[in-house]
Write a protein that holds these residues in place. Sequence first.
Motif, PDB file in Angstrom:
ATOM      1  N   ASP A  63       0.881  -1.165   0.000  1.00 57.09           N
ATOM      2  CA  ASP A  63       0.000   0.000   0.000  1.00 57.09           C
ATOM      3  C   ASP A  63       0.921   1.218   0.000  1.00 57.09           C
ATOM      4  O   ASP A  63       1.369   1.681   1.040  1.00 57.09           O
ATOM      5  CB  ASP A  63      -0.915   0.000   1.223  1.00 57.09           C
ATOM      6  N   VAL A  64       1.241   1.701  -1.197  1.00 53.76           N
ATOM      7  CA  VAL A  64       2.211   2.760  -1.390  1.00 53.76           C
ATOM      8  C   VAL A  64       1.467   4.051  -1.709  1.00 53.76           C
ATOM      9  O   VAL A  64       0.513   4.041  -2.471  1.00 53.76           O
ATOM     10  CB  VAL A  64       3.173   2.392  -2.538  1.00 53.76           C
ATOM     11  N   GLN A  65       1.932   5.150  -1.122  1.00 55.15           N
ATOM     12  CA  GLN A  65       1.276   6.433  -1.342  1.00 55.15           C
ATOM     13  C   GLN A  65       2.275   7.458  -1.855  1.00 55.15           C
ATOM     14  O   GLN A  65       3.335   7.635  -1.263  1.00 55.15           O
ATOM     15  CB  GLN A  65       0.612   6.904  -0.054  1.00 55.15           C
ATOM     16  N   ILE A  66       1.911   8.100  -2.959  1.00 58.04           N
ATOM     17  CA  ILE A  66       2.705   9.196  -3.503  1.00 58.04           C
ATOM     18  C   ILE A  66       2.030  10.481  -3.043  1.00 58.04           C
ATOM     19  O   ILE A  66       0.827  10.664  -3.240  1.00 58.04           O
ATOM     20  CB  ILE A  66       2.778   9.144  -5.037  1.00 58.04           C
ATOM     21  N   SER A  67       2.822  11.358  -2.420  1.00 63.72           N
ATOM     22  CA  SER A  67       2.264  12.601  -1.878  1.00 63.72           C
ATOM     23  C   SER A  67       3.241  13.743  -2.076  1.00 63.72           C
ATOM     24  O   SER A  67       4.398  13.542  -2.457  1.00 63.72           O
ATOM     25  CB  SER A  67       1.944  12.422  -0.393  1.00 63.72           C
ATOM     26  N   THR A  68       2.766  14.952  -1.793  1.00 61.48           N
ATOM     27  CA  THR A  68       3.647  16.115  -1.799  1.00 61.48           C
ATOM     28  C   THR A  68       4.549  16.036  -0.568  1.00 61.48           C
ATOM     29  O   THR A  68       4.239  15.297   0.378  1.00 61.48           O
ATOM     30  CB  THR A  68       2.822  17.413  -1.741  1.00 61.48           C
ATOM     31  N   PRO A  69       5.643  16.781  -0.537  1.00 60.54           N
ATOM     32  CA  PRO A  69       6.481  16.789   0.674  1.00 60.54           C
ATOM     33  C   PRO A  69       5.692  17.220   1.914  1.00 60.54           C
ATOM     34  O   PRO A  69       6.039  16.840   3.028  1.00 60.54           O
ATOM     35  CB  PRO A  69       7.595  17.783   0.336  1.00 60.54           C
ATOM     36  N   GLY A  70       4.609  17.974   1.718  1.00 62.47           N
ATOM     37  CA  GLY A  70       3.771  18.400   2.836  1.00 62.47           C
ATOM     38  C   GLY A  70       2.766  17.348   3.280  1.00 62.47           C
ATOM     39  O   GLY A  70       2.053  17.546   4.256  1.00 62.47           O
ATOM     40  N   GLY A  71       2.681  16.234   2.569  1.00 55.82           N
ATOM     41  CA  GLY A  71       1.811  15.136   2.975  1.00 55.82           C
ATOM     42  C   GLY A  71       0.474  15.038   2.248  1.00 55.82           C
ATOM     43  O   GLY A  71      -0.336  14.176   2.576  1.00 55.82           O
ATOM     44  N   GLU A  72       0.204  15.895   1.263  1.00 53.41           N
ATOM     45  CA  GLU A  72      -1.050  15.802   0.508  1.00 53.41           C
ATOM     46  C   GLU A  72      -0.944  14.656  -0.505  1.00 53.41           C
ATOM     47  O   GLU A  72      -0.071  14.673  -1.365  1.00 53.41           O
ATOM     48  CB  GLU A  72      -1.326  17.104  -0.233  1.00 53.41           C
ATOM     49  N   ARG A  73      -1.858  13.682  -0.371  1.00 56.25           N
ATOM     50  CA  ARG A  73      -1.783  12.500  -1.234  1.00 56.25           C
ATOM     51  C   ARG A  73      -2.128  12.859  -2.673  1.00 56.25           C
ATOM     52  O   ARG A  73      -3.061  13.591  -2.952  1.00 56.25           O
ATOM     53  CB  ARG A  73      -2.708  11.406  -0.733  1.00 56.25           C
ATOM     54  N   ILE A  74      -1.360  12.262  -3.608  1.00 56.33           N
ATOM     55  CA  ILE A  74      -1.597  12.418  -5.040  1.00 56.33           C
ATOM     56  C   ILE A  74      -2.138  11.109  -5.600  1.00 56.33           C
ATOM     57  O   ILE A  74      -3.122  11.100  -6.334  1.00 56.33           O
ATOM     58  CB  ILE A  74      -0.299  12.830  -5.762  1.00 56.33           C
ATOM     59  N   VAL A  75      -1.490   9.997  -5.243  1.00 56.40           N
ATOM     60  CA  VAL A  75      -1.857   8.675  -5.748  1.00 56.40           C
ATOM     61  C   VAL A  75      -1.623   7.632  -4.660  1.00 56.40           C
ATOM     62  O   VAL A  75      -0.666   7.731  -3.888  1.00 56.40           O
ATOM     63  CB  VAL A  75      -1.016   8.302  -6.997  1.00 56.40           C
ATOM     64  N   ARG A  76      -2.505   6.635  -4.613  1.00 55.67           N
ATOM     65  CA  ARG A  76      -2.347   5.495  -3.712  1.00 55.67           C
ATOM     66  C   ARG A  76      -2.316   4.219  -4.565  1.00 55.67           C
ATOM     67  O   ARG A  76      -3.177   4.010  -5.416  1.00 55.67           O
ATOM     68  CB  ARG A  76      -3.519   5.432  -2.744  1.00 55.67           C
ATOM     69  N   ILE A  77      -1.325   3.364  -4.339  1.00 58.03           N
ATOM     70  CA  ILE A  77      -1.118   2.156  -5.134  1.00 58.03           C
ATOM     71  C   ILE A  77      -1.239   0.957  -4.196  1.00 58.03           C
ATOM     72  O   ILE A  77      -0.480   0.849  -3.231  1.00 58.03           O
ATOM     73  CB  ILE A  77       0.288   2.171  -5.777  1.00 58.03           C
ATOM     74  N   GLN A  78      -2.180   0.045  -4.483  1.00 54.01           N
ATOM     75  CA  GLN A  78      -2.433  -1.085  -3.578  1.00 54.01           C
ATOM     76  C   GLN A  78      -2.445  -2.411  -4.334  1.00 54.01           C
ATOM     77  O   GLN A  78      -2.961  -2.499  -5.453  1.00 54.01           O
ATOM     78  CB  GLN A  78      -3.794  -0.924  -2.902  1.00 54.01           C
ATOM     79  N   ARG A  79      -1.895  -3.407  -3.658  1.00 57.60           N
ATOM     80  CA  ARG A  79      -1.974  -4.778  -4.156  1.00 57.60           C
ATOM     81  C   ARG A  79      -2.110  -5.703  -2.962  1.00 57.60           C
ATOM     82  O   ARG A  79      -1.444  -5.513  -1.938  1.00 57.60           O
ATOM     83  CB  ARG A  79      -0.709  -5.153  -4.936  1.00 57.60           C
ATOM     84  N   GLY A  80      -2.954  -6.713  -3.112  1.00 57.75           N
ATOM     85  CA  GLY A  80      -3.058  -7.746  -2.084  1.00 57.75           C
ATOM     86  C   GLY A  80      -1.968  -8.784  -2.292  1.00 57.75           C
ATOM     87  O   GLY A  80      -1.024  -8.577  -3.055  1.00 57.75           O
ATOM     88  N   ILE A  81      -2.098  -9.909  -1.650  1.00 59.75           N
ATOM     89  CA  ILE A  81      -1.145 -11.005  -1.823  1.00 59.75           C
ATOM     90  C   ILE A  81      -1.201 -11.459  -3.274  1.00 59.75           C
ATOM     91  O   ILE A  81      -2.267 -11.604  -3.862  1.00 59.75           O
ATOM     92  CB  ILE A  81      -1.478 -12.172  -0.878  1.00 59.75           C
ATOM     93  N   SER A  82      -0.044 -11.680  -3.870  1.00 63.18           N
ATOM     94  CA  SER A  82       0.046 -12.051  -5.278  1.00 63.18           C
ATOM     95  C   SER A  82       0.726 -13.407  -5.406  1.00 63.18           C
ATOM     96  O   SER A  82       1.916 -13.533  -5.161  1.00 63.18           O
ATOM     97  CB  SER A  82       0.842 -11.000  -6.041  1.00 63.18           C
ATOM     98  N   LEU A  83      -0.042 -14.419  -5.797  1.00 68.12           N
ATOM     99  CA  LEU A  83       0.541 -15.747  -5.931  1.00 68.12           C
ATOM    100  C   LEU A  83       1.170 -15.966  -7.305  1.00 68.12           C
ATOM    101  O   LEU A  83       2.247 -16.529  -7.418  1.00 68.12           O
ATOM    102  CB  LEU A  83      -0.520 -16.810  -5.659  1.00 68.12           C
ATOM    103  N   PHE A  84       0.487 -15.535  -8.364  1.00 66.99           N
ATOM    104  CA  PHE A  84       1.015 -15.757  -9.715  1.00 66.99           C
ATOM    105  C   PHE A  84       1.186 -14.451 -10.474  1.00 66.99           C
ATOM    106  O   PHE A  84       2.284 -14.051 -10.786  1.00 66.99           O
ATOM    107  CB  PHE A  84       0.107 -16.705 -10.505  1.00 66.99           C
ATOM    108  N   MET A  85       0.085 -13.786 -10.769  1.00 74.42           N
ATOM    109  CA  MET A  85       0.108 -12.565 -11.562  1.00 74.42           C
ATOM    110  C   MET A  85      -0.376 -11.398 -10.704  1.00 74.42           C
ATOM    111  O   MET A  85      -1.417 -11.489 -10.068  1.00 74.42           O
ATOM    112  CB  MET A  85      -0.811 -12.705 -12.785  1.00 74.42           C
TER     113      MET A  85
END
Length: 195
Positions: A63-85
């Motif tokens: 659960d990765v978050q891209i934000s400004t240096p001040g902490g305002e979120r721009i994008v959130r990237i999420q993935r659950g457990i990945s067994l194959f693809m």
Amino acid sequence: MSELVNSNLFLVKEHVGLFKAANNYDIYDPASGEMIMQCREPSLGLLTKLLRFTDFKRMTPFDVQISTPGGERIVRIQRGISLFMSKVEVRDQDNVVIGGFQQRMLSIGGKFDVLDKDYQLLCKLEGQWTGWDFYFRNGKQDLAHVSKKWTGLGREMFTSADNYVLEIYQDVPKDDPVRKLILAAVMCIDMVLKE
């Protein structure tokens, strides 16, 4: 915040660490050298942290978050457990799904599809098996290019830190959601394809 994503050139620097579980990056404007965004993985569970030091690292959720240096979120990237693809979901600053990525089966060098919020294909990420060179392509049109920036033998050998240069081509319209998806995908190249 969206004006930050409207730039065409980004330098992504992974944090240096011998024993690190979280994926942390700083994103710079190469022209000014100023840090314009940060990418953090703020809430790692204990089990995930432990698995990050094993052969199961590529399968762990993130659960990765891209934000400004001040902490305002721009994008959130999420993935659950990945067994194959891997199937990754991308959300905007308001936590609304804007798209995602689907890893392609039997791809040499690393490939995945970049999808819009309705999971329709926007473009494909294609990489070279022999190196660290990736293109975002929509048919025959290139939208962006990612390459690894060499930082020297000592640093590369003794740490897991990488630096990347992302160039989004000028043909990609300003404020187009594909810009956020391309930026998010750069973080996923390392976590999904290269770890």
